[in-house]
Scaffold this motif. Sequence first.
Motif, PDB file in Angstrom:
ATOM      1  N   UNK B 108       0.839  -1.195   0.000  1.00 32.96           N
ATOM      2  CA  UNK B 108       0.000   0.000   0.000  1.00 32.96           C
ATOM      3  C   UNK B 108       0.877   1.250   0.000  1.00 32.96           C
ATOM      4  N   UNK B 109       1.982   1.162   0.735  1.00 34.12           N
ATOM      5  CA  UNK B 109       2.906   2.291   0.826  1.00 34.12           C
ATOM      6  C   UNK B 109       3.499   2.645  -0.525  1.00 34.12           C
ATOM      7  N   UNK B 110       3.832   1.629  -1.306  1.00 35.71           N
ATOM      8  CA  UNK B 110       4.419   1.844  -2.632  1.00 35.71           C
ATOM      9  C   UNK B 110       3.424   2.561  -3.540  1.00 35.71           C
ATOM     10  N   UNK B 111       2.144   2.109  -3.449  1.00 30.39           N
ATOM     11  CA  UNK B 111       1.084   2.751  -4.238  1.00 30.39           C
ATOM     12  C   UNK B 111       0.954   4.215  -3.868  1.00 30.39           C
ATOM     13  N   UNK B 112       0.910   4.448  -2.551  1.00 27.66           N
ATOM     14  CA  UNK B 112       0.760   5.819  -2.065  1.00 27.66           C
ATOM     15  C   UNK B 112       1.927   6.684  -2.519  1.00 27.66           C
ATOM     16  N   UNK B 113       3.126   6.116  -2.399  1.00 29.76           N
ATOM     17  CA  UNK B 113       4.325   6.858  -2.783  1.00 29.76           C
ATOM     18  C   UNK B 113       4.270   7.186  -4.275  1.00 29.76           C
ATOM     19  N   UNK B 114       3.832   6.186  -5.054  1.00 28.77           N
ATOM     20  CA  UNK B 114       3.716   6.392  -6.497  1.00 28.77           C
ATOM     21  C   UNK B 114       2.788   7.543  -6.829  1.00 28.77           C
ATOM     22  N   UNK B 115       1.623   7.552  -6.174  1.00 29.80           N
ATOM     23  CA  UNK B 115       0.658   8.603  -6.489  1.00 29.80           C
ATOM     24  C   UNK B 115       1.166   9.965  -6.007  1.00 29.80           C
ATOM     25  N   UNK B 116       1.921   9.963  -4.891  1.00 29.87           N
ATOM     26  CA  UNK B 116       2.476  11.224  -4.387  1.00 29.87           C
ATOM     27  C   UNK B 116       3.507  11.775  -5.367  1.00 29.87           C
ATOM     28  N   UNK B 117       4.363  10.866  -5.876  1.00 24.61           N
ATOM     29  CA  UNK B 117       5.404  11.302  -6.817  1.00 24.61           C
ATOM     30  C   UNK B 117       4.756  11.794  -8.102  1.00 24.61           C
ATOM     31  N   UNK B 118       3.723  11.051  -8.536  1.00 24.91           N
ATOM     32  CA  UNK B 118       2.992  11.466  -9.737  1.00 24.91           C
ATOM     33  C   UNK B 118       2.413  12.859  -9.567  1.00 24.91           C
ATOM     34  N   UNK B 119       1.837  13.080  -8.403  1.00 28.57           N
ATOM     35  CA  UNK B 119       1.181  14.371  -8.166  1.00 28.57           C
ATOM     36  C   UNK B 119       2.193  15.508  -8.227  1.00 28.57           C
ATOM     37  N   UNK B 120       3.410  15.238  -7.742  1.00 29.05           N
ATOM     38  CA  UNK B 120       4.381  16.334  -7.683  1.00 29.05           C
ATOM     39  C   UNK B 120       5.191  16.471  -8.980  1.00 29.05           C
ATOM     40  N   UNK B 121       5.220  15.385  -9.794  1.00 26.10           N
ATOM     41  CA  UNK B 121       6.054  15.468 -11.002  1.00 26.10           C
ATOM     42  C   UNK B 121       5.248  15.360 -12.284  1.00 26.10           C
TER      43      UNK B 121
END
Lengths: 288, 131
Positions: B108-121
Motif C-alpha cells: 500500500x505504501x508503494x502505491x501511495x508513494x507512487x501517487x504522491x510522486x505522480x502528483x508532484x512530477x
Amino acid sequence: MTTPSAGKWAKVLAEDKDAFLEHWLREQKAVISARPDLMVDSELRRESAEFLDLLLAAADEGAAADISAEPWAPSREYLAGISRSRAVQGFTPTETATFVFSLKQPAFALLQAKLKDEAVLLSEVWTFNVLVDKLGLYTTEIFLTSREDIIRRQQAEMLELSTPVVQLWEGILALPLIGTLDSERTQVIMEILLQSIVDRSSGVAIIDITGVPAVDTMVAQNLMKTVAAARLMGAQCIISGIRPQIAQTMVHLGVSFEGVVTTASLADALAHAFRLSNLHVSQAQSRS
Amino acid sequence: METIPILKVGDCLLISIQVDMHDRLAMSLQNHITEQVVKHHARGVMIDISALEMVDSFIGRVLGSIAAMTRVLGAETVVVGMRPAVAITLVELGLSLGTLRTALNVEVGMELLGSLIDASTGGAFRERQAD
C-alpha cells in the motif's frame, strides 16, 4: 485469659450438642434467619448441624477468638459457602448473619445453666460473644465480596461485548460503539480496532457513535486519540452516526473533530469509504 | 557501529528498520537518509517499521523530522507497517505526527508513494513503471 479456658464453652456445648442444636434451630425459626419460602427445614437442619460440628471442632483444638487463625479455616470456608449459596438463593445479608448471631441466645442459656461460677460464666459468655460476632461479620464480608466479584465480572464482560469490529467490505472495517466512552474503554477499543486493522489489512475504519449517549470534550479527545493512532498505522478513520442533538451539543461545547471525516449516518460513511478505496457502487442493469 | 541499510529502487529509497532503535542510530539514520536523497535525486522514501517494537518520543520525533527534511529536499516520505502498540504509544506521548504519511504495509505504501510522486512530477513515476 489463657488458651485452655477458651474451650470451656465448647465443652459445655459439646456435652449437650443435640439439645443445643434443637434450641438453636428453634431460635433461628423464631428470628428472621429461617426462610421457609427459600430453604426447606431439613436443609437448614443439615447446615446448622454441620456448622456446629466445625465450630466445636475448631474450639476443641484450643483456638482463640482470632478467626483468621488456622484452626478456624474449615469453619470460615463453610460459612463462606453458606454465605454465597444463600446470596444466590435470595437471602439478605442480615438474614445470613443472623444465622450465626442466633447462636448466642441458646448458648448463653446453656452456659448459664451449666456454669455455676459467675466469674467463669461471664468470661466464657464474653469469649463466645466475641467469636460469634466475628463469624457473623465474616458472613457479611463474604456476601459483599461475592457481590463485588459479580460486578467486576459483569464489567469485564460488558467491555468485551460492547466492542465488536465488523468487516463491511474488503479493506473497510466498522466499529459500532454503544455506551459511554471512558478512558479505560477507549483503551480497549483502540487496541481492538488497531489489531483488527493489522489482521485484516484494512485501509479504512468507520467508528459509528450512534449508540454513544453523549459526546463531551473527554469522549471527543478519546475518539481523536483512536483516530490518530489508526492514522499512524496507515488507516483512515471516519466517524459516523452523529445525531442532530449530539452535533448541537458538540458545537456548543466547542468540541470538534478536526481533520477527521464525520458523517451523519453509517451509510454515508460507507459511501465515503468506497470513494476512499476507489470502489464504485452502481445499480445493476435490470433485465426487461 | 551498526547502520541501517538504505536501498535504492528506481526513484525511491527503501529503509527497513529491523533492529531496536537507539538515539544515536536514529540520528545517523536521519543523516544517512538526507545524504542519500540528495545523492540519488530520490523522489520518494519509504521507511518500514513493522519490526520496530518500541518507540520513545525521540524516535517518534526523528521519524517526523525525517519526513519534513526529505520534503524540503523534494522527496515524499511514507512510513509503513507501524504496530498497534507503537501507534498507541506515540499517541499517548502526544506525538500524532500530523504531517507524516503512513500506510498499512509496503504494498500500500508503494502505491501511495507512487501517487504522491505522480502528483508532484506530473506522472513521472507511472511513466517509469510503464517502461
